[in-house]
Enzyme design. Structure first.
Site, short mmCIF file in Angstrom:
data_model
loop_
_atom_site.label_atom_id
_atom_site.label_comp_id
_atom_site.label_asym_id
_atom_site.label_seq_id
_atom_site.Cartn_x
_atom_site.Cartn_y
_atom_site.Cartn_z
N THR A 267 0.84 -1.19 0.00
CA THR A 267 0.00 0.00 0.00
C THR A 267 0.87 1.24 0.00
O THR A 267 2.05 1.20 0.38
CB THR A 267 -0.89 0.06 1.25
OG1 THR A 267 -0.08 0.38 2.40
CG2 THR A 267 -1.61 -1.25 1.48
N ASP A 268 0.30 2.35 -0.41
CA ASP A 268 0.91 3.64 -0.15
C ASP A 268 0.91 3.82 1.38
O ASP A 268 0.31 3.03 2.10
CB ASP A 268 0.12 4.74 -0.86
CG ASP A 268 0.99 5.94 -1.24
OD1 ASP A 268 2.11 6.06 -0.72
OD2 ASP A 268 0.54 6.75 -2.07
#
Length: 199
Positions: A186-187
């Site tokens: 994920t970011d």
């Protein structure tokens, strides 16, 4: 042990004394050879300081003038050119033993808000297929990892959660439809876009 870092503009973006490079938008203007060399230099310097996972390249399209987060971080607005140059970056980086990461899936290019500060929503439907082209080409280039974005795409997932929390986007679209079998990441989860979609 994987040690990753944002090095879109070279290892000097994070480590003092290493090479800082132009953003991807500028490299695109110099052509594929420049993109490959930038990725090679980045990978070699990352490896020298123990970074074996480069969070790049950006595969988003630069198509929204009011986008506060993409702009020159992108190779441009032409989906096939972006995909071609992203594939070149990926190949050159991974040839030096550093994992590359196509980001920000399925595309941050249409947003007008910063996912660091809020949860952007992209309301369009069929047009989104264009945004996937660079990611398809990245997967075809055997990219080691794909990073999700904290953006909601209600045409793809009516629940309104960001891609990071969406089974429809990460399992059905990325894994099943794009045939990606590598690592997903994920970011940053401290971003407000991620918090807004957490359950």
């Amino acid at each position: 042990l994987l040690i990753g870092s944002d090095v879109e503009r070279g290892a000097g973006q994070q480590v003092r004394g290493l090479t800082s490079l132009p953003p991807l938008g500028a490299l695109a203007g110099l052509g594929e050879a420049a993109v490959r060399e930038a990725a090679r230099i980045t990978a070699l310097e990352c490896r020298d300081v123990g970074i074996n996972w480069a969070f790049g390249p950006v595969c988003d399209l630069d198509m929204e003038p009011n986008n506060p987060i993409v702009q020159t971080r992108s190779f441009g607005a032409d989906a096939y050119l972006v995909g071609h140059l992203a594939a070149a970056w990926i190949q050159a980086c991974q040839a030096e033993g550093v994992l590359a990461c196509a980001k920000h899936f399925p595309g941050h290019g249409r947003t007008t808000m910063d996912s660091h500060a809020t949860l952007p929503v992209v309301p369009v439907g069929r047009e989104l297929e264009r945004d996937l082209i660079p990611f398809r080409l990245a997967v075809c280039s055997d990219v080691a990892s794909v990073m999700s974005c904290h953006v909601a795409f209600p045409a793809w997932d009516p629940s309104g959660v960001p891609a990071t929390h969406s089974t429809r986007l990460l399992r059905d679209l990325l894994r099943r439809d794009l045939f990606f079998s590598g690592l997903t990441v994920t970011d940053a989860l401290i971003m407000e876009g991620a918090r807004a979609g957490a359950r």
